[in-house]
Design a protein around this motif. Structure first.
Motif: not given
Length: 119
Positions: A13-22, A24-29
Motif C-alpha cells: 500500500k505504501e509503495l502504491e501510494k508512493l507510485s501515485n505520488d510520483v 502526479k509529480a511527473l504529470t505536474s513537471a
C-alpha cells in the motif's frame, strides 16, 4: 531521495501510494515543462516578428498555385515483343521475362525477331 533499502521495507500500500505520488509529480513537471517550452517558442517567434500561431500553421500556397491533384494511374506500357507461336502472348520488355520468351531465346530465336513492328 528514497534509498532502495527503504523501498524494500515499505508495504504494498505504501509503495502504491508512493507510485501515485510520483505519477502526479511527473504529470505536474511535464505540464510545467510544456508551459516553459511554449513560452520560449513564443519568445523566439516574436524575435522574427511572428506569433506562435502564425508559424505553427502550415504556410498557405502562393496565389495562382493550386495543390497537386492525386496521381492518376499510369497507362499500361505497349507490348514490345510477341510470341511467334501465339501472337496473343505479348511482353512489354519490362519486368520479369515470360516463360514463352525465355523458351524462345533458349531455342535460339533472336529477341529482335520477336519484336513487334511499329515500336
Amino acid at each position: 531521495m528514497i534509498d532502495k533499502s527503504e523501498l524494500r521495507k515499505m508495504s504494498r500500500k505504501e509503495l502504491e501510494k508512493l507510485s501515485n505520488d510520483v505519477q502526479k509529480a511527473l504529470t505536474s513537471a511535464k505540464a510545467k515543462d510544456h508551459r516553459e517550452a511554449k513560452k520560449a517558442a513564443s519568445k523566439a517567434a516574436a524575435e522574427f516578428g511572428f506569433s506562435l500561431g502564425e508559424i505553427a500553421e502550415p504556410a498557405s500556397l502562393p496565389p495562382g498555385k493550386a495543390k497537386k491533384k492525386a496521381k492518376t494511374a499510369k497507362k499500361p506500357s505497349k507490348p514490345a515483343f510477341a510470341n511467334p507461336a501465339n501472337n496473343a502472348q505479348t511482353w512489354t520488355g519490362k519486368g520479369r521475362q515470360p516463360n514463352w520468351y525465355r523458351d524462345q531465346i533458349a531455342a535460339g530465336t533472336a529477341p529482335e525477331a520477336m519484336r513487334i513492328a511499329n515500336q
